[in-house]
Design a protein around this motif. Structure first.
Motif, PDB file in Angstrom:
ATOM      1  N   ALA A 117       6.861   7.510   8.311  1.00 33.32           N
ATOM      2  CA  ALA A 117       8.675   7.000   9.022  1.00 33.32           C
ATOM      3  C   ALA A 117       9.718   7.232   7.894  1.00 33.32           C
ATOM      4  O   ALA A 117      10.568   8.169   8.307  1.00 33.32           O
ATOM      5  CB  ALA A 117       8.235   5.773   9.366  1.00 33.32           C
ATOM      6  N   GLY A 142      13.230   3.892   6.267  1.00 36.19           N
ATOM      7  CA  GLY A 142      12.820   4.263   7.779  1.00 36.19           C
ATOM      8  C   GLY A 142      10.982   2.885   7.141  1.00 36.19           C
ATOM      9  O   GLY A 142      10.623   2.562   7.734  1.00 36.19           O
ATOM     10  N   VAL A 152       9.789   0.164   9.817  1.00 40.14           N
ATOM     11  CA  VAL A 152       8.192   0.770  10.440  1.00 40.14           C
ATOM     12  C   VAL A 152       7.109  -0.828   9.603  1.00 40.14           C
ATOM     13  O   VAL A 152       6.881  -1.873  10.548  1.00 40.14           O
ATOM     14  CB  VAL A 152       7.423   1.331   9.822  1.00 40.14           C
ATOM     15  CG1 VAL A 152       5.558   1.511  10.519  1.00 40.14           C
ATOM     16  CG2 VAL A 152       7.777   2.970   9.960  1.00 40.14           C
TER      17      VAL A 152
END
Length: 476
Positions: free
Chosen positions: A40, A313, A317
Motif C-alpha cells: 500500500a 498508504g 492500511v
C-alpha cells in the motif's frame, strides 16, 4: 493488560456487546500484515508522486514570451524591459558584494605591500613604460594572476587589490623633466604597484604572482627593445587601516537598498501579464541556473508528495487492520477464551509464524508457547481426577499448519494412555449429533482463525446437546 473497550449498539437492541482487544495483540496483527502495508505504501507513493509531478509541471507551464509581448502595449512592454534591466543591475551589485575580496576585509586590519619596478636607462623608456602600464593595469596581468591564484577569484575582483601608485608626490619633477624623460633618465622610470589583501599570506601570494608575470612580460619587451632590463624592489607586508573599505561597503549597501526600493515600487504597479513577462525575461537573463533551481524545486515537490503517499498508504492500511481486528472478533490469545468464561485452557503450543512481529515484539501480544508435555500432563491430571479414559477431540483448526499441530497433540495424548476420538465441525456442523451427552470434549482451537462468537456458539450447541467441555488446547 492493555486493552481497548468499545460499546456499540447492534440492531438497536437493549443489550450492548463489549468488544475487547488487547493492544499488544493489535500490534501483532498490524505487523502480521506488513506485506500489505508495504504494498500500500508503494502504491500510494507512486500515485502521489505522479500527482505531485503533474501539479508541479502544471504550475510551471508558461505562456510563450511572444504571446505576452503581443498582449501588451509598447509602453507596458518598455516598462517591463526597464524593470528587467533594473533587476540586472541589482543582481550585479549583489554578486559584487558577495564575491568582492576588498569588501570582505576588516577596515581596521588591511594587509598592504608594494612593488617598485625600475626601468634601466634606455632612450625608449617612454614607450617601454607604456607597454608595462598597459600590460599591468589594462587587464592582461589581472587575468594571469587570477588564473594562478590559489583562491577562486575573477580578474575583475583583483582590480581593487592591485593598483598603480602615482609617484609624482614623492619624486622631484624638474622643469627639464620632459627632456630627461625622453633620454630615459627621469625618476618616472619607476612603476609602483600597491597590493592589499585580507591577510599576510594572500598579500604575499599576490606580490609573488605580480613579480612572476612582469618578469615574463619583460622578455616580450626585450624582443622589441634590445638592451632593455627592469629591476624590482619588494616591500614587506604590513597592516594598516583603510577607511576606503568601510566607505565602499556603506556606499554599495546604500545603492542596493535604493535600487531595491525603486524596483519594488515599479514592480507593485505591474499587472498579471506584465508580471508573467517579467519573470520569463528575468529567467532568460539569469540563464540555466534558474532551470536547475526549477528542476530541483520539482524534485522537492515530487519527493514531498511521495512521502505523503507513503504515510497516507500506511495510515489507511493500519487503520483498516485496526478496525477489522477490533470488530472481527477473532481469538488471538488464550486469555480471550478464559476471560469470556467459556472453559479452561490447558495451554498454547506452537510458535507464532509472524517472524517480523516476533523479531520486534518478542512474546509481547502473543501467548508464550508452553511445552506440549506440560499440556499433556495437565490433561492427564484432569482425566485421572474425573475418571475419564477417553476424550472426544473437536478439530477447530482452519489451516494445514493448525491441523498438523492438532495431530501432534492428539498423538501425544494417545501416547499418554488416553484414547482420542476426533470430530471435525468444519463441514457445517453435520457431526454435532456425535457429540450428544458427552462430558469429555476437548476443543483444539487455532489462534487468529476462529472468532469468539463462533466458539461461544459451539459451546451453546454442546450445552443444548447435554455435553460438557473439558477444556481447550490452543495452537498457533
Amino acid at each position: 493488560m492493555l486493552k481497548i473497550i468499545i460499546i456499540y449498539d447492534r440492531r438497536k437492541a437493549m443489550d450492548n456487546d463489549e468488544v475487547v482487544i488487547d493492544l499488544r495483540v493489535l500490534l501483532w496483527e498490524i505487523l502480521r500484515k506488513w506485506q500489505i502495508i508495504l504494498i500500500a505504501c508503494i502504491v500510494f507513493a507512486a500515485v502521489f508522486g505522479a500527482l505531485g509531478s503533474y501539479k508541479h509541471k502544471s504550475s510551471q507551464k508558461e505562456v510563450p514570451v511572444e504571446t505576452l509581448y503581443k498582449s501588451l502595449d509598447p509602453d507596458e512592454r518598455a516598462k517591463v524591459e526597464n524593470l528587467v534591466a533594473h533587476q540586472g543591475i541589482i543582481d550585479d551589485k549583489t554578486e559584487y558584494m558577495e564575491n568582492s575580496i576588498y569588501l570582505s576585509m576588516d577596515p581596521n586590519n588591511v594587509n598592504v605591500a608594494r612593488i617598485d619596478f625600475m626601468l634601466d636607462h634606455n632612450t625608449n623608456n617612454k614607450y617601454i613604460r607604456q607597454m608595462y602600464m598597459s600590460f599591468m593595469f589594462d587587464g592582461d596581468m589581472y587575468k594571469k594572476v587570477a588564473a594562478e591564484f590559489s583562491g577562486q577569484v575573477e580578474a575583475k575582483y583583483l582590480v581593487e587589490l592591485i593598483s598603480y601608485m602615482d609617484n609624482r608626490t614623492r619624486t622631484n619633477v624638474t622643469e627639464d623633466s620632459e627632456n630627461n624623460y625622453d633620454k630615459g633618465d627621469d625618476l618616472n622610470r619607476i612603476i609602483s604597484v600597491k597590493i592589499i589583501g585580507k591577510n599576510k599570506e594572500q598579500t604575499q601570494e599576490l606580490q609573488d604572482l605580480i613579480v612572476k608575470n612582469v618578469e615574463e612580460f619583460s622578455k616580450e619587451v626585450q624582443k622589441e627593445y634590445e638592451g632593455h632590463s627592469i629591476r624590482k624592489i619588494l616591500s614587506s607586508t604590513y597592516q594598516t587601516t583603510d577607511n576606503n573599505v568601510l566607505s565602499a561597503k556603506t556606499s554599495n549597501n546604500t545603492q542596493i537598498m535604493d535600487l531595491y526600493n525603486q524596483h519594488k515600487a515599479v514592480y507593485d504597479t505591474l499587472d498579471e501579464t506584465q508580471v508573467a513577462l517579467y519573470k520569463q525575461l528575468v529567467d532568460q537573463m539569469e540563464g540555466h541556473e534558474d532551470d536547475e533551481e526549477v528542476e530541483q524545486g520539482g524534485l522537492g515537490t515530487v519527493l514531498k508528495y511521495i512521502i505523503i503517499g507513503i504515510l497516507f498508504g500506511g495510515f489507511v492500511v493500519v487503520a483498516a487492520v485496526v478496525v477489522l481486528t477490533m470488530f472481527n472478533g477473532k481469538i488471538f490469545v488464550q486469555r480471550q477464551i478464559t476471560s469470556a468464561g467459556l472453559a479452561r485452557v490447558f495451554g498454547t503450543f506452537g510458535q507464532n509464524k509472524n517472524k517480523l512481529a516476533r523479531l520486534i515484539l518478542g512474546d509481547v501480544g502473543s501467548d508464550k508457547p508452553v511445552s506440549l508435555d506440560i499440556i499433556i500432563a495437565k490433561i492427564n491430571t484432569y482425566c485421572n481426577n474425573n475418571n475419564i479414559a477417553s476424550l472426544t477431540i473437536i478439530n477447530n483448526c482452519a489451516t494445514e499448519t493448525g491441523k498438523s499441530q492438532m495431530e501432534l497433540a492428539i498423538r501425544a495424548i494417545e501416547k499418554s494412555g488416553i484414547k482420542c476420538n476426533e470430530v471435525a465441525l468444519s463441514d457445517g456442523g453435520q457431526k454435532y449429533t456425535e457429540l450428544c451427552n458427552k462430558n469429555n470434549i476437548v476443543i483444539i482451537e487455532e489462534l487468529g482463525k476462529g472468532t469468539l462468537k463462533e466458539l461461544e456458539y459451539m459451546f451453546t450447541q454442546l450445552k443444548d446437546l447435554g455435553s460438557e467441555t473439558s477444556g481447550v488446547i490452543c495452537v498457533q
